[in-house]
Design a protein around this motif. Sequence first.
Motif, PDB file in Angstrom:
ATOM      1  N   PRO A 108       0.818  -1.214   0.000  1.00 32.59           N
ATOM      2  CA  PRO A 108       0.000   0.000   0.000  1.00 32.59           C
ATOM      3  C   PRO A 108       0.851   1.263   0.000  1.00 32.59           C
ATOM      4  N   VAL A 109       0.358   2.276  -0.728  1.00 34.53           N
ATOM      5  CA  VAL A 109       0.991   3.594  -0.699  1.00 34.53           C
ATOM      6  C   VAL A 109       0.582   4.262   0.612  1.00 34.53           C
ATOM      7  N   PRO A 110       1.536   4.628   1.465  1.00 32.48           N
ATOM      8  CA  PRO A 110       1.169   5.163   2.781  1.00 32.48           C
ATOM      9  C   PRO A 110       0.633   6.588   2.695  1.00 32.48           C
ATOM     10  N   SER A 111      -0.316   6.901   3.560  1.00 28.68           N
ATOM     11  CA  SER A 111      -0.803   8.269   3.697  1.00 28.68           C
ATOM     12  C   SER A 111       0.223   9.091   4.464  1.00 28.68           C
ATOM     13  N   ALA A 112       0.136  10.411   4.330  1.00 27.47           N
ATOM     14  CA  ALA A 112       0.969  11.285   5.148  1.00 27.47           C
ATOM     15  C   ALA A 112       0.668  11.031   6.618  1.00 27.47           C
ATOM     16  N   ARG A 113       1.684  11.125   7.462  1.00 25.79           N
ATOM     17  CA  ARG A 113       1.512  10.814   8.876  1.00 25.79           C
ATOM     18  C   ARG A 113       0.406  11.651   9.508  1.00 25.79           C
ATOM     19  N   ARG A 114       0.378  12.935   9.200  1.00 27.23           N
ATOM     20  CA  ARG A 114      -0.636  13.790   9.822  1.00 27.23           C
ATOM     21  C   ARG A 114      -2.037  13.436   9.323  1.00 27.23           C
ATOM     22  N   ALA A 115      -2.152  12.996   8.078  1.00 27.57           N
ATOM     23  CA  ALA A 115      -3.455  12.586   7.559  1.00 27.57           C
ATOM     24  C   ALA A 115      -3.929  11.315   8.256  1.00 27.57           C
ATOM     25  N   THR A 116      -3.015  10.360   8.464  1.00 28.45           N
ATOM     26  CA  THR A 116      -3.375   9.131   9.168  1.00 28.45           C
ATOM     27  C   THR A 116      -3.810   9.436  10.597  1.00 28.45           C
ATOM     28  N   ALA A 117      -3.084  10.344  11.250  1.00 30.28           N
ATOM     29  CA  ALA A 117      -3.439  10.715  12.621  1.00 30.28           C
ATOM     30  C   ALA A 117      -4.801  11.399  12.675  1.00 30.28           C
ATOM     31  N   ALA A 118      -5.080  12.266  11.720  1.00 35.87           N
ATOM     32  CA  ALA A 118      -6.352  12.984  11.718  1.00 35.87           C
ATOM     33  C   ALA A 118      -7.525  12.046  11.442  1.00 35.87           C
ATOM     34  N   ARG A 119      -7.325  11.080  10.554  1.00 34.33           N
ATOM     35  CA  ARG A 119      -8.409  10.158  10.192  1.00 34.33           C
ATOM     36  C   ARG A 119      -8.575   9.036  11.204  1.00 34.33           C
ATOM     37  N   GLY A 120      -7.508   8.705  11.898  1.00 33.12           N
ATOM     38  CA  GLY A 120      -7.557   7.603  12.831  1.00 33.12           C
ATOM     39  C   GLY A 120      -7.330   6.251  12.189  1.00 33.12           C
ATOM     40  N   HIS A 121      -6.989   6.238  10.912  1.00 33.21           N
ATOM     41  CA  HIS A 121      -6.679   4.979  10.225  1.00 33.21           C
ATOM     42  C   HIS A 121      -5.976   5.308   8.913  1.00 33.21           C
ATOM     43  N   ASP A 122      -5.368   4.266   8.317  1.00 34.59           N
ATOM     44  CA  ASP A 122      -4.704   4.386   7.023  1.00 34.59           C
ATOM     45  C   ASP A 122      -5.597   3.713   5.992  1.00 34.59           C
ATOM     46  N   PRO A 123      -6.323   4.473   5.167  1.00 30.41           N
ATOM     47  CA  PRO A 123      -7.311   3.876   4.255  1.00 30.41           C
ATOM     48  C   PRO A 123      -6.722   2.858   3.293  1.00 30.41           C
ATOM     49  N   ALA A 124      -5.598   3.183   2.665  1.00 30.20           N
ATOM     50  CA  ALA A 124      -5.028   2.271   1.666  1.00 30.20           C
ATOM     51  C   ALA A 124      -4.614   0.946   2.293  1.00 30.20           C
ATOM     52  N   ARG A 125      -4.032   1.009   3.477  1.00 37.68           N
ATOM     53  CA  ARG A 125      -3.611  -0.231   4.129  1.00 37.68           C
ATOM     54  C   ARG A 125      -4.819  -1.079   4.520  1.00 37.68           C
ATOM     55  N   ARG A 126      -5.861  -0.455   5.034  1.00 39.50           N
ATOM     56  CA  ARG A 126      -7.050  -1.201   5.429  1.00 39.50           C
ATOM     57  C   ARG A 126      -7.687  -1.889   4.222  1.00 39.50           C
ATOM     58  N   ILE A 127      -7.779  -1.171   3.109  1.00 36.82           N
ATOM     59  CA  ILE A 127      -8.357  -1.757   1.901  1.00 36.82           C
ATOM     60  C   ILE A 127      -7.455  -2.860   1.356  1.00 36.82           C
ATOM     61  N   ALA A 128      -6.145  -2.665   1.438  1.00 36.01           N
ATOM     62  CA  ALA A 128      -5.206  -3.694   0.972  1.00 36.01           C
ATOM     63  C   ALA A 128      -5.374  -4.987   1.755  1.00 36.01           C
ATOM     64  N   LEU A 129      -5.552  -4.884   3.069  1.00 37.81           N
ATOM     65  CA  LEU A 129      -5.756  -6.080   3.889  1.00 37.81           C
ATOM     66  C   LEU A 129      -7.028  -6.813   3.474  1.00 37.81           C
ATOM     67  N   ALA A 130      -8.090  -6.055   3.184  1.00 32.70           N
ATOM     68  CA  ALA A 130      -9.336  -6.676   2.733  1.00 32.70           C
ATOM     69  C   ALA A 130      -9.157  -7.318   1.362  1.00 32.70           C
ATOM     70  N   ALA A 131      -8.386  -6.671   0.489  1.00 29.39           N
ATOM     71  CA  ALA A 131      -8.141  -7.222  -0.841  1.00 29.39           C
ATOM     72  C   ALA A 131      -7.341  -8.519  -0.757  1.00 29.39           C
ATOM     73  N   ALA A 132      -6.316  -8.544   0.087  1.00 31.85           N
ATOM     74  CA  ALA A 132      -5.511  -9.759   0.230  1.00 31.85           C
ATOM     75  C   ALA A 132      -6.364 -10.919   0.736  1.00 31.85           C
ATOM     76  N   ALA A 133      -7.262 -10.623   1.694  1.00 38.28           N
ATOM     77  CA  ALA A 133      -8.157 -11.666   2.198  1.00 38.28           C
ATOM     78  C   ALA A 133      -9.065 -12.189   1.096  1.00 38.28           C
ATOM     79  N   GLU A 134      -9.579 -11.292   0.252  1.00 40.87           N
ATOM     80  CA  GLU A 134     -10.443 -11.706  -0.856  1.00 40.87           C
ATOM     81  C   GLU A 134      -9.668 -12.545  -1.865  1.00 40.87           C
ATOM     82  N   LEU A 135      -8.449 -12.156  -2.160  1.00 41.34           N
ATOM     83  CA  LEU A 135      -7.634 -12.929  -3.096  1.00 41.34           C
ATOM     84  C   LEU A 135      -7.367 -14.337  -2.553  1.00 41.34           C
ATOM     85  N   ARG A 136      -7.099 -14.426  -1.262  1.00 41.80           N
ATOM     86  CA  ARG A 136      -6.868 -15.749  -0.664  1.00 41.80           C
ATOM     87  C   ARG A 136      -8.134 -16.596  -0.722  1.00 41.80           C
ATOM     88  N   ARG A 137      -9.290 -15.974  -0.481  1.00 42.84           N
ATOM     89  CA  ARG A 137     -10.550 -16.742  -0.589  1.00 42.84           C
ATOM     90  C   ARG A 137     -10.749 -17.276  -1.997  1.00 42.84           C
TER      91      ARG A 137
END
Length: 239
Positions: A108-137
């Motif tokens: 995943p392409v990381p978000s800027a640190r301040r953006a991750t802190a403001a959002r409370g999560h890293d969107p790209a990483r969270r979606i990547a984890l879901a995608a990897a799980a789907e690929l494994r299924r």
Amino acid sequence: MRGWWREIAGLVLPAACGGCGRPRTELCEQCAAALAAGPRRVRPDPEPAGLPVVHAAAPYENAVRAMLLAHKERGALGLARALGGALAGAVRAGAGQSGDEGPLLLVPVPSARRATAARGHDPARRIALAAAAELRRGGSAARVAAVLRQRRAVADQAGLGARARQVNLAGALEVAAGGRRLLRGGRVVLVDDLLTTGASLTEAARAVRAAGGAGHGAAPVLRAAVVSASPSAFELNRN
């Protein structure tokens, strides 16, 4: 703490569709169908030098745009599975089904640190984890290799044009210590939620190639996939 509160809120607050706002459903059938428009190769205009081949699941408009913004900015974390499923389709379209070169490594392409802190999560990483799980299924060996790090601060990309974004991000990413070994264990696919100018993926590709993580002849084997891309990038598809 903000991330925990968002997780809890997603369980107890009344749900509304992340695409159209329809009540009592996190994602309605019509909006889910918008994510299944059919992955294809996309190209921004102008296309940055060094941008790998990119596949996207759907154009960034209407319900898809609303879903990505709801997930990224408003903490609709339950949308990650649907968005990850769409990303998995784009990964398959770009990487193919062969496992001869090892598992798929979603970087995943990381978000800027301040953006991750403001959002409370890293969107790209969270979606990547879901995608990897789907690929494994689906029978594909896949895992997330979150090896990219910001090595310097960058300005907010909002409002910047294509050239300004490239300048802003040039040299901003690096592969973390120990990441080189991980990247040599499979087929590297850079992943993000959205492609607009391609500056973020181009910088991510530069960092991975500099680390030697795409093997010999890096350009032909490095790929990228996103949930969504600008409608114009879809129109420039020249397959």
